[in-house]
Design an enzyme around this catalytic site. Structure first.
Site, PDB file in Angstrom:
ATOM      1  N   CYS A   2       4.429  -2.724   7.225  1.00  0.00           N
ATOM      2  CA  CYS A   2       4.576  -3.035   8.281  1.00  0.00           C
ATOM      3  C   CYS A   2       4.554  -1.702   9.331  1.00  0.00           C
ATOM      4  CB  CYS A   2       6.444  -2.723   8.754  1.00  0.00           C
ATOM      5  SG  CYS A   2       6.780  -4.993   8.394  1.00  0.00           S
ATOM      6  N   ARG A  27      -1.166  -0.393   5.775  1.00  0.00           N
ATOM      7  CA  ARG A  27      -0.368  -0.248   5.639  1.00  0.00           C
ATOM      8  C   ARG A  27      -0.381  -2.064   4.601  1.00  0.00           C
ATOM      9  NH1 ARG A  27       3.723   3.879   7.451  1.00  0.00           N
ATOM     10  NH2 ARG A  27       4.999   2.386   7.320  1.00  0.00           N
ATOM     11  N   TRP A  74       4.381  -7.035   8.157  1.00  0.00           N
ATOM     12  CA  TRP A  74       4.502  -7.504   6.753  1.00  0.00           C
ATOM     13  C   TRP A  74       5.416  -8.757   6.489  1.00  0.00           C
ATOM     14  CZ3 TRP A  74       7.086  -7.511   1.650  1.00  0.00           C
ATOM     15  CH2 TRP A  74       5.642  -7.346   0.546  1.00  0.00           C
ATOM     16  N   ASN A  98      10.814  -2.412  11.584  1.00  0.00           N
ATOM     17  CA  ASN A  98      10.185  -2.290   9.560  1.00  0.00           C
ATOM     18  C   ASN A  98      11.740  -2.338   9.108  1.00  0.00           C
ATOM     19  OD1 ASN A  98       8.881  -2.037   7.595  1.00  0.00           O
ATOM     20  ND2 ASN A  98       8.004  -0.019   7.982  1.00  0.00           N
ATOM     21  N   GLY A  99      11.442  -2.701   7.751  1.00  0.00           N
ATOM     22  CA  GLY A  99      12.892  -3.204   7.041  1.00  0.00           C
ATOM     23  C   GLY A  99      13.324  -4.175   7.040  1.00  0.00           C
ATOM     24  N   GLU A 479      -3.453  -0.005 -15.254  1.00  0.00           N
ATOM     25  CA  GLU A 479      -4.088  -0.024 -14.232  1.00  0.00           C
ATOM     26  C   GLU A 479      -5.234  -0.326 -13.463  1.00  0.00           C
ATOM     27  OE1 GLU A 479      -4.495   2.261 -10.265  1.00  0.00           O
ATOM     28  OE2 GLU A 479      -3.087   1.861 -11.683  1.00  0.00           O
ATOM     29  N   LYS A 483      -5.340  -3.153 -10.564  1.00  0.00           N
ATOM     30  CA  LYS A 483      -6.558  -2.797  -9.732  1.00  0.00           C
ATOM     31  C   LYS A 483      -7.516  -3.945  -9.336  1.00  0.00           C
ATOM     32  CE  LYS A 483      -6.161   0.615  -8.381  1.00  0.00           C
ATOM     33  NZ  LYS A 483      -4.893   0.539  -8.342  1.00  0.00           N
ATOM     34  N   GLU A 486      -5.257  -6.732  -8.018  1.00  0.00           N
ATOM     35  CA  GLU A 486      -4.662  -6.268  -6.399  1.00  0.00           C
ATOM     36  C   GLU A 486      -6.142  -7.012  -5.925  1.00  0.00           C
ATOM     37  OE1 GLU A 486      -1.765  -2.400  -6.508  1.00  0.00           O
ATOM     38  OE2 GLU A 486      -4.288  -2.137  -6.949  1.00  0.00           O
ATOM     39  N   HIS A 502      -0.032  -9.067 -32.084  1.00  0.00           N
ATOM     40  CA  HIS A 502       0.845  -9.741 -32.694  1.00  0.00           C
ATOM     41  C   HIS A 502       1.974 -10.653 -31.147  1.00  0.00           C
ATOM     42  CE1 HIS A 502       3.125  -6.368 -35.631  1.00  0.00           C
ATOM     43  NE2 HIS A 502       1.941  -6.196 -34.417  1.00  0.00           N
ATOM     44  N   LYS A 602       0.882  -1.002   1.615  1.00  0.00           N
ATOM     45  CA  LYS A 602       0.321  -0.130   1.437  1.00  0.00           C
ATOM     46  C   LYS A 602       1.332   0.696   0.701  1.00  0.00           C
ATOM     47  CE  LYS A 602      -2.314   3.949  -0.058  1.00  0.00           C
ATOM     48  NZ  LYS A 602      -2.875   3.449  -1.010  1.00  0.00           N
TER      49      LYS A 602
END
Length: 607
Positions: A2, A27, A74, A98-99, A479, A483, A486, A502, A602
């Site tokens: 947001c 963001r 968002w 925002n929140g 990572e 990536k 995402e 395993h 973000k």
């Protein structure tokens, strides 16, 4: 997550608001809107999707007025649609937020008892309705906002706009960041300084619990207890070139390419001129008295901590715990007096990480943070904030911030090892020399891009991809998988190579590419043995290694990416490059939105 913008200016607010919101696109958002005051009348425009949709709407339905607020949303409560988009309005009050208002159901019940109904599914609507309720009771805009803010529980950054008031914004902050920008007879509000950079470089950050009454010529800030307080106005230098793609197709591509440069800057910040010492700010941190290091982060930053665990334990002999921030404080972990807590966050505003930091205040002997935004909440609330100096990172999928986090953590581990007598002066100088050479090696590594582009065309056809690594390369495998998930939306998982047999080896067949990250280090033979288990079951292996490793182990693999040779200590930083490039080019091949992938933000400023 947001974006909030507010303007009290001399010029038409709508184009300024939209331009500022564009600077907050990184963001993450799924709808956007603005509201203005024109001839004392309040009006708004909202649209779903990208900001271009809002811009198109404003061409056909323009908004006049020199005072206004804007927002990129968002979705949390309620689907991403026009009705749920911000600004929310109730009568003569418009609000951007925002929140999360955690007690919004109780507030809805309170409003329902007053005969007030609802039009949306959002928690934010209750804020606008409350403010209008208090206005109807005869409260001034300022007092109505104060009464409303006092009733809210949870995390929020808020900006109120009132009909009939063309020289008034009211802003409040609890949990989510908010800044005030000072101009010449103009004032601004923004989620961060990037949004305000074209308008002003004079910024003050609201502290936890602050709320502010803002006019074109003043900002009266009150703290959590209602006392008038002064917040320092700082001149913020933002390299606006860093917020431009600079000829690249995507911000992510630009930020991958910037890594040698930003690492060079970070190393120069911490290493002295003759590369014999590491200089840190002096918070009274005594490495010889550290009994345990607790590292806490989210997402990519969490994987940076996992790599650093190997460094601190093997090099400095410090026991390390690594925790996911969203789970950390709910375990209520016991904290011994010799514990140092270290928090890693690109934005410095990650809600879960900030909450974990506050849990450790008064428990840990020192609080250290590794952040990219020196004025962020996490930095300000730490005993020792360490900037990573990556510069503004716009792409949602972190690239240069990750390698700068790793570099900063590596320097800290070397410093700790030297102070604790685990390495000699000569050994430290050798490590620092290797680090000083790393930007050049990264520059060479970027030469694998064409190879990654070719391989990515085939990866783009896969539904599932596995990553394997061992030792400090295991977090790099994690990572790499993150990536890829995402930005390409391909299901990817990562495992420590030795764990393959395993359970995960059951997933292996000719349709599942397996990416093996294996520099020619002490664990190379074991990793290659695990790779052979994959190949024996028809697995399609992509081996990422150096020239010596390729010579020894590339027979029978699907393909090989050959990396420059590097000190094994620094391999995790170098091998971030192929992880990033493979994900990037796979996403490009699939045609996804690389810089703003679906459902992601973000800066995650809500729990």
């Amino acid at each position: 997550m947001c974006g909030i913008v507010g303007v009290l200016g001399y010029h038409e607010a709508a184009p300024i608001l939209v331009e500022a919101l564009k600077r907050l696109e990184y963001r993450g958002y799924d709808s956007a809107g603005i509201a203005t005051i024109n001839h004392l009348k309040l009006d708004r425009r909202r649209a779903v999707g990208k900001l271009v949709n809002l811009s198109d709407l404003l061409v056909h339905e323009p908004l006049a007025g020199k005072s206004g607020i804007g927002h990129t949303r968002w979705a949390t409560h309620g689907a991403p649609n026009v009705g749920n988009a911000h600004p929310h309005r109730a009568g003569g009050v418009a609000v951007v937020h925002n929140g999360i208002v955690e007690n919004f159901r109780a507030l809805r019940a309170f409003l329902a008892e007053k005969g007030i109904g609802f039009e949306t599914e959002t928690d934010t609507e209750t804020v606008a309705l409350l403010a209008q309720y208090f206005r109807d009771q005869g409260f001034s805009p300022r007092d109505a906002a104060e009464q409303t803010i006092a009733m809210l529980e949870g995390a929020y950054a808020l900006c109120f706009l009132f009909e009939g008031e063309d020289d008034l914004l009211i802003a409040a902050r609890k949990g989510s960041p908010l800044a005030i920008g000072y101009g010449d007879g103009e004032m601004f509000v923004g989620s961060d300084a990037i949004a305000l950079a074209p308008m002003t470089d004079r910024i003050s950050y609201l502290e936890e619990g602050d709320w502010a009454v803002i006019t074109r010529n003043s900002a009266e800030i009150r703290d959590l207890h209602g006392n008038i307080t002064n917040r320092a106005i700082k001149v913020i230098q933002i390299d606006t070139a860093r917020v431009d793609k600079g000829g690249y197709k995507h911000f992510m591509a630009k930020e991958i390419a910037e890594q040698p440069t930003v690492l060079q800057g970070a190393l120069g910040h911490y290493i002295n001129a003759d590369a014999t010492a590491i200089t840190l700010p002096d918070p009274g941190l005594d490495f010889t008295r550290i009994e345990r290091l607790t590292m806490v982060a989210c997402g990519t930053a969490f994987y940076a901590c996992m790599v650093a665990k190997y460094w601190f334990e093997q090099l400095a002999g410090i026991p390390v715990e690594v925790d996911v921030a969203s789970e950390f404080r709910y375990r209520e972990p016991p904290v011994t007096p010799g514990t140092v807590a270290l928090f890693v966050s690109q934005s410095g505003e990650t809600a879960d990480t900030l909450a974990a930091l506050r849990y450790m205040q008064g428990k840990a002997s020192k609080i250290v943070s590794v952040v990219n935004v020196p004025e962020s909440s996490i930095a300000r609330e730490s005993d020792l904030p360490l900037p990573i100096l990556a510069g503004t990172e716009i792409g949602v999928a972190s690239t240069k911030a990750f390698t700068c986090q790793l570099t900063t953590l590596a320097l800290l581990a070397i410093k700790a090892a030297h102070v604790r007598g685990r390495i000699t002066d000569a050994e430290m100088a050798q490590k620092l020399a290797a680090l000083r050479g790393l930007p050049g090696i990264l520059n060479l590594a970027l030469g694998i891009e064409d190879k990654c582009r070719t391989i990515a065309r085939q990866l783009a056809e896969a539904r599932d991809i596995l990553f394997l690594g061992r030792g400090a390369m295991y977090p790099l495998a994690l990572e790499g998988a993150l990536k890829l998930k995402e930005i390409s939306y391909i299901h990817a998982e990562a495992y420590a190579s030795g764990e393959l047999k395993h359970g995960p080896i059951a997933l292996v067949d000719e349709h599942v590419p397996v990416i093996v990250m294996a520099p020619r280090d002490a664990l190379f033979d074991k990793t290659i043995s695990n790779m052979q288990e994959v190949m024996a079951r028809g697995g399609k292996v992509l081996l990422i290694t150096d020239a010596k490793g390729a010579q020894e182990a590339s027979t029978g693999v699907w393909d090989t990416i050959v990396m420059p040779a590097v000190d094994p200590f620094l391999a995790p930083i170098l091998y971030a490059i192929p992880a990033q490039l493979l994900a990037y080019h796979t996403a490009v091949a699939k045609g996804t939105d690389v810089d703003q992938p679906r459902n992601l933000a973000k800066s995650v400023t809500v729990e």
